[in-house]
Design a protein around this motif. Structure first.
Motif, short mmCIF file in Angstrom:
data_model
loop_
_atom_site.label_atom_id
_atom_site.label_comp_id
_atom_site.label_asym_id
_atom_site.label_seq_id
_atom_site.Cartn_x
_atom_site.Cartn_y
_atom_site.Cartn_z
N THR A 69 6.03 9.81 -18.01
CA THR A 69 5.31 11.01 -17.60
C THR A 69 6.23 12.05 -16.97
O THR A 69 5.75 13.05 -16.44
CB THR A 69 4.20 10.65 -16.60
OG1 THR A 69 4.77 9.96 -15.48
CG2 THR A 69 3.14 9.78 -17.26
N GLY A 124 -1.78 11.53 -24.31
CA GLY A 124 -2.09 10.13 -24.62
C GLY A 124 -0.87 9.35 -25.05
O GLY A 124 -0.68 8.20 -24.66
N PHE A 125 -0.04 9.96 -25.88
CA PHE A 125 1.15 9.28 -26.39
C PHE A 125 2.15 8.99 -25.28
O PHE A 125 2.65 7.88 -25.15
CB PHE A 125 1.81 10.13 -27.48
CG PHE A 125 2.93 9.45 -28.20
CD1 PHE A 125 2.66 8.47 -29.15
CD2 PHE A 125 4.24 9.78 -27.94
CE1 PHE A 125 3.69 7.83 -29.82
CE2 PHE A 125 5.27 9.15 -28.59
CZ PHE A 125 5.00 8.17 -29.54
N THR A 126 2.42 10.00 -24.45
CA THR A 126 3.39 9.79 -23.37
C THR A 126 2.86 8.85 -22.30
O THR A 126 3.62 8.06 -21.74
CB THR A 126 3.80 11.14 -22.72
OG1 THR A 126 2.64 11.82 -22.28
CG2 THR A 126 4.58 11.99 -23.70
N SER A 127 1.56 8.89 -22.03
CA SER A 127 1.02 7.98 -21.02
C SER A 127 0.98 6.54 -21.54
O SER A 127 1.13 5.60 -20.76
CB SER A 127 -0.36 8.42 -20.56
OG SER A 127 -1.30 8.28 -21.60
N SER A 128 0.80 6.37 -22.85
CA SER A 128 0.80 5.00 -23.39
C SER A 128 2.20 4.39 -23.33
O SER A 128 2.34 3.17 -23.28
CB SER A 128 0.29 4.99 -24.84
OG SER A 128 1.21 5.64 -25.69
N LEU A 129 3.22 5.24 -23.33
CA LEU A 129 4.59 4.76 -23.18
C LEU A 129 5.03 4.70 -21.73
O LEU A 129 6.17 4.31 -21.44
CB LEU A 129 5.55 5.66 -23.96
CG LEU A 129 5.37 5.69 -25.47
CD1 LEU A 129 6.30 6.72 -26.09
CD2 LEU A 129 5.62 4.33 -26.08
N ASN A 130 4.15 5.11 -20.82
CA ASN A 130 4.44 5.17 -19.38
C ASN A 130 5.63 6.08 -19.08
O ASN A 130 6.43 5.79 -18.20
CB ASN A 130 4.68 3.77 -18.80
CG ASN A 130 3.43 2.94 -18.78
OD1 ASN A 130 2.33 3.48 -18.63
ND2 ASN A 130 3.57 1.64 -18.96
#
Length: 91
Positions: free
Chosen positions: A79, A71-77
């Motif tokens: 991947t 969730g954290f990495t995807s919210s920062l885009n």
């Protein structure tokens, strides 16, 4: 003779299964909530978690860490895995 032995074995197995089902009873909802919060948030009562929920707390903690990381990495885009080490330090 074999029929009597088979019936005796069936009776013993039935009694064993019936006695196994007689546990200590259900856990009160407040106690279950306290154990869940203490395990998930405060990393306490991990030994009680399995007794209450029938599941190992280590699996739950692993799932929470994995979900947070995704969730954290995807919210920062991001991947590509370039900040995985930094995210692991947050956990």
């Amino acid at each position: 003779m074999k029929k009597k032995l088979a019936l005796l074995l069936i009776a013993v197995l039935t009694a064993a299964i019936a006695l196994t089902a007689c546990g200590s009873g259900p856990v009160e909802p407040k106690e279950a909530a306290d154990v869940a919060v203490n395990t998930i948030i405060y990393n306490k009562d991990t030994d009680k978690f399995k007794d209450v929920f029938g599941e190992d707390a280590a699996n739950l903690q692993k799932e929470i860490k994995t979900g947070f990381k995704k969730g954290f990495t995807s919210s920062l885009n991001i991947t590509d895995g370039s900040i995985d080490d930094e995210v692991d330090k947050l956990i």
